[in-house]
Design a protein around this motif. Structure first.
Motif, PDB file in Angstrom:
ATOM      1  N   UNK A 100       0.878  -0.995   0.211  1.00 61.70           N
ATOM      2  CA  UNK A 100       0.244   0.229   0.026  1.00 61.70           C
ATOM      3  C   UNK A 100       1.070   0.801   0.164  1.00 61.70           C
ATOM      4  N   UNK A 101       2.155   1.540   1.257  1.00 60.61           N
ATOM      5  CA  UNK A 101       2.800   2.268   0.321  1.00 60.61           C
ATOM      6  C   UNK A 101       3.638   2.774  -0.485  1.00 60.61           C
ATOM      7  N   UNK A 102       4.050   2.233  -0.860  1.00 58.87           N
ATOM      8  CA  UNK A 102       4.374   1.605  -2.517  1.00 58.87           C
ATOM      9  C   UNK A 102       3.392   2.467  -2.858  1.00 58.87           C
ATOM     10  N   UNK A 103       2.753   1.729  -3.201  1.00 59.06           N
ATOM     11  CA  UNK A 103       1.202   2.891  -4.067  1.00 59.06           C
ATOM     12  C   UNK A 103       1.363   3.661  -4.058  1.00 59.06           C
ATOM     13  N   UNK A 104       1.149   4.121  -2.647  1.00 58.63           N
ATOM     14  CA  UNK A 104       0.898   5.843  -2.605  1.00 58.63           C
ATOM     15  C   UNK A 104       2.324   6.508  -2.686  1.00 58.63           C
ATOM     16  N   UNK A 105       3.515   5.564  -3.116  1.00 58.94           N
ATOM     17  CA  UNK A 105       4.535   7.008  -2.984  1.00 58.94           C
ATOM     18  C   UNK A 105       4.464   7.041  -4.145  1.00 58.94           C
ATOM     19  N   UNK A 106       4.388   6.053  -5.311  1.00 61.67           N
ATOM     20  CA  UNK A 106       5.009   5.658  -6.756  1.00 61.67           C
ATOM     21  C   UNK A 106       3.669   7.384  -7.555  1.00 61.67           C
ATOM     22  N   UNK A 107       2.218   7.582  -6.673  1.00 66.19           N
ATOM     23  CA  UNK A 107       1.733   8.605  -6.970  1.00 66.19           C
ATOM     24  C   UNK A 107       2.073  10.120  -6.229  1.00 66.19           C
ATOM     25  N   UNK A 108       3.017   9.862  -5.831  1.00 66.72           N
ATOM     26  CA  UNK A 108       3.771  10.934  -5.518  1.00 66.72           C
ATOM     27  C   UNK A 108       2.648  11.580  -3.911  1.00 66.72           C
ATOM     28  N   UNK A 109       2.497  10.398  -2.962  1.00 67.70           N
ATOM     29  CA  UNK A 109       1.940  10.937  -2.171  1.00 67.70           C
ATOM     30  C   UNK A 109       2.292  10.228  -0.974  1.00 67.70           C
ATOM     31  N   UNK A 110       2.434  10.889   0.707  1.00 73.13           N
ATOM     32  CA  UNK A 110       2.348  10.077   1.624  1.00 73.13           C
ATOM     33  C   UNK A 110       1.544   9.262   2.540  1.00 73.13           C
ATOM     34  N   UNK A 111       1.628   8.591   3.358  1.00 70.24           N
ATOM     35  CA  UNK A 111       1.376   8.101   4.265  1.00 70.24           C
ATOM     36  C   UNK A 111       0.524   8.825   5.501  1.00 70.24           C
ATOM     37  N   UNK A 112       0.011   9.140   5.558  1.00 71.71           N
ATOM     38  CA  UNK A 112      -0.452   9.646   7.078  1.00 71.71           C
ATOM     39  C   UNK A 112      -0.994   8.212   7.873  1.00 71.71           C
TER      40      UNK A 112
END
Length: 137
Positions: free
Chosen positions: A22-34
């Motif tokens: 999930x974190x990898x998918x978030x980071x690929x979209x240039x977002x960050x996990x909250x």
């Protein structure tokens, strides 16, 4: 932080790898996990939420409440395991594939992807498929 919570007897396998994915998918979209809270439940539990908060008297596989701020992704994602099982049978895909599709679907909504129009649905499906390809469970 990603937390997995249960209002049913279901228990997610490979929580650590799922979180990393999930974190990898978030980071690929240039977002960050909250902070993302997954709540796995049954049809009755999710139906009650759907009626109470969204005024929809229908069954659904996922309801997400978005608390994201800018690029910081946060929210509560409720997933009906009953619906996921039913959808997997209907679409003739393995349960785990359908489950992971739904898991990432909510996150994609938090990143701004919609699924109301046919074009939006296609973009969402493409993003889901891209994320599913990197899943190593």
């Amino acid at each position: 932080m990603i937390a997995f919570n249960y209002e049913t007897s279901f228990n997610l396998e490979n929580k650590k790898k799922t979180s990393q994915w999930i974190i990898e998918c978030i980071e690929k979209e240039e977002h960050e996990l909250g902070e993302i809270n997954y709540i796995f439940c049954d049809d009755a539990y999710l139906h009650k939420i759907n009626v109470e908060f969204l005024q929809h008297d229908t069954f659904t596989d996922i309801i997400s409440f978005d608390y994201s701020l800018g690029k910081m992704i946060s929210g509560d994602i409720f997933i009906s395991i009953d619906r996921v099982k039913e959808n997997a049978l209907q679409f003739k895909v393995p349960f785990k594939e359908e489950l992971h599709r739904v898991i990432i679907h909510g996150v994609l909504h938090y990143m701004g992807y919609k699924d109301k129009t046919d074009d939006e649905k296609q973009i969402m499906r493409d993003k889901e498929n891209t994320c599913l390809k990197v899943l190593n469970l």
